[in-house]
Design an enzyme around this catalytic site. Structure first.
Site, PDB file in Angstrom:
ATOM      1  N   GLY A  59       3.482   6.019  -5.685  1.00 17.45           N
ATOM      2  CA  GLY A  59       4.037   4.756  -5.182  1.00 17.45           C
ATOM      3  C   GLY A  59       3.635   3.503  -5.931  1.00 17.45           C
ATOM      4  N   GLU A 101      -3.144   0.476  -5.368  1.00 17.77           N
ATOM      5  CA  GLU A 101      -2.377   1.222  -4.364  1.00 17.77           C
ATOM      6  C   GLU A 101      -1.042   0.531  -4.107  1.00 17.77           C
ATOM      7  OE1 GLU A 101      -1.664   3.626  -2.654  1.00 17.77           O
ATOM      8  OE2 GLU A 101      -3.342   4.682  -1.756  1.00 17.77           O
ATOM      9  N   ASP A 102      -0.105   1.287  -3.538  1.00 15.30           N
ATOM     10  CA  ASP A 102       1.178   0.689  -3.165  1.00 15.30           C
ATOM     11  C   ASP A 102       1.100   0.009  -1.806  1.00 15.30           C
ATOM     12  OD1 ASP A 102       0.878   3.108  -1.830  1.00 15.30           O
ATOM     13  OD2 ASP A 102       2.905   3.824  -2.225  1.00 15.30           O
ATOM     14  N   ASP A 138      -1.748   1.623   4.942  1.00 14.84           N
ATOM     15  CA  ASP A 138      -1.134   1.745   6.264  1.00 14.84           C
ATOM     16  C   ASP A 138      -2.238   2.075   7.282  1.00 14.84           C
ATOM     17  OD1 ASP A 138       0.675   2.126   8.321  1.00 14.84           O
ATOM     18  OD2 ASP A 138       1.458   4.020   7.571  1.00 14.84           O
ATOM     19  N   GLY A 178      -4.982   3.401   6.481  1.00 16.04           N
ATOM     20  CA  GLY A 178      -6.230   3.201   5.744  1.00 16.04           C
ATOM     21  C   GLY A 178      -6.931   4.511   5.411  1.00 16.04           C
TER      22      GLY A 178
HETATM   23  P1  IMP Z   1      -2.367   5.506   4.819  1.00 19.43           P
HETATM   24  O1  IMP Z   1      -3.312   6.630   4.519  1.00 19.43           O
HETATM   25  O2  IMP Z   1      -1.755   5.646   6.179  1.00 19.43           O
HETATM   26  O3  IMP Z   1      -2.960   4.152   4.587  1.00 19.43           O
HETATM   27  O4  IMP Z   1      -1.124   5.742   3.889  1.00 19.43           O
HETATM   28  C1  IMP Z   1      -1.018   5.256   2.648  1.00 19.43           C
HETATM   29  C2  IMP Z   1       0.121   5.930   1.926  1.00 19.43           C
HETATM   30  O5  IMP Z   1       1.198   6.293   2.808  1.00 19.43           O
HETATM   31  C3  IMP Z   1       0.712   4.973   0.927  1.00 19.43           C
HETATM   32  O6  IMP Z   1       0.055   5.067  -0.297  1.00 19.43           O
HETATM   33  C4  IMP Z   1       2.165   5.424   0.889  1.00 19.43           C
HETATM   34  O7  IMP Z   1       2.326   6.444  -0.055  1.00 19.43           O
HETATM   35  C5  IMP Z   1       2.449   5.946   2.278  1.00 19.43           C
HETATM   36  N1  IMP Z   1       3.090   4.914   3.134  1.00 19.43           N
HETATM   37  C6  IMP Z   1       2.552   4.278   4.191  1.00 19.43           C
HETATM   38  N2  IMP Z   1       3.394   3.397   4.725  1.00 19.43           N
HETATM   39  C7  IMP Z   1       4.516   3.468   3.975  1.00 19.43           C
HETATM   40  C8  IMP Z   1       5.776   2.756   4.005  1.00 19.43           C
HETATM   41  O8  IMP Z   1       6.041   1.874   4.839  1.00 19.43           O
HETATM   42  N3  IMP Z   1       6.678   3.097   3.048  1.00 19.43           N
HETATM   43  C9  IMP Z   1       6.425   4.051   2.098  1.00 19.43           C
HETATM   44  N4  IMP Z   1       5.268   4.714   2.025  1.00 19.43           N
HETATM   45  C10 IMP Z   1       4.321   4.438   2.950  1.00 19.43           C
HETATM   46 MG    MG Z   2       0.632   6.125  -1.969  1.00 22.20          MG
END
Ligand code: IMP
Ligand code: MG
Length: 176
Positions: free
Chosen positions: A42, A97-98, A101, A103
């Protein structure tokens, strides 16, 4: 279900914000070399644009971790799919990072990299979605703070689609 993308940040707005972050990073790391780590897939466009705008010497490496399947919800399982090619001990590491969310992904990445004796370790994310945070993580540089929507474009996907949109949008699902 039909998918509609609503633009949130235009290509120009994203470019301007990336320039601002690059200027801030260039200032903060003055006199140093930055070892930039791209979290695949991403962050690839953000990473590239950011690296080009940083005015200090930069080296790059890539890491891939899985956190999401093909849908919009976390699978809850996290694994390293591709580790870094180079050692990072003694380096000033900047993880790119992209989106942060829950974390959970960043927390795991930080845990892995912190064990490798870097000189410093900072986090830069294009997007921060704080509403869904489950794990407290420290972010050093943020492009935009976004609401609890599913975001696509500029590298971010839904089921591997929309990554190449030059802008950032939110995805709406509507009945056919
Ligand atoms: P976390 O572990 O929930 O913080 O997720 C992080 C990863 O989930 C990011 O690096 C994205 O690849 C994916 N992600 C979370 N939210 C979104 C979104 O709104 N659109 C696309 N990818 C997302
Ligand atoms: Mg990602």
């Amino acid at each position: 279900m039909k998918e509609i993308v609503h633009e949130m940040y235009s290509e120009q707005q994203v470019e301007d914000r990336v320039s601002e972050i690059a200027a801030q990073i260039s200032k903060d790391y003055e006199g140093k070399k930055i070892h930039m780590i791209c979290i695949l897939r991403g962050s690839v466009f953000f990473f590239s644009e950011l690296a080009k705008k940083i005015t200090l010497p930069v080296t790059i490496d890539f890491m891939s971790v899985s956190s999401y399947g093909n849908g919009t919800e976390s699978t809850g399982s996290l694994e390293v799919r591709k580790d870094l090619d180079d050692d990072i001990d003694g380096k000033d590491v900047l993880v790119v990072e992209d989106i942060i969310d829950t974390g959970n992904t960043l927390w795991m990445i930080q845990k892995i990299l912190q064990a490798r004796n870097t000189a410093s370790l900072r986090i830069c994310t294009l997007l921060d979605k704080p509403d869904r945070r489950e794990t407290k993580v420290h972010i050093d540089y943020t492009g935009f703070v976004v609401p609890d929507e599913f975001i696509v474009g500029y590298g971010l996907d839904y089921a591997q689609k929309y990554r190449n949109l030059p802008y950032i949008g939110r995805l709406e699902f509507v009945e056919d």
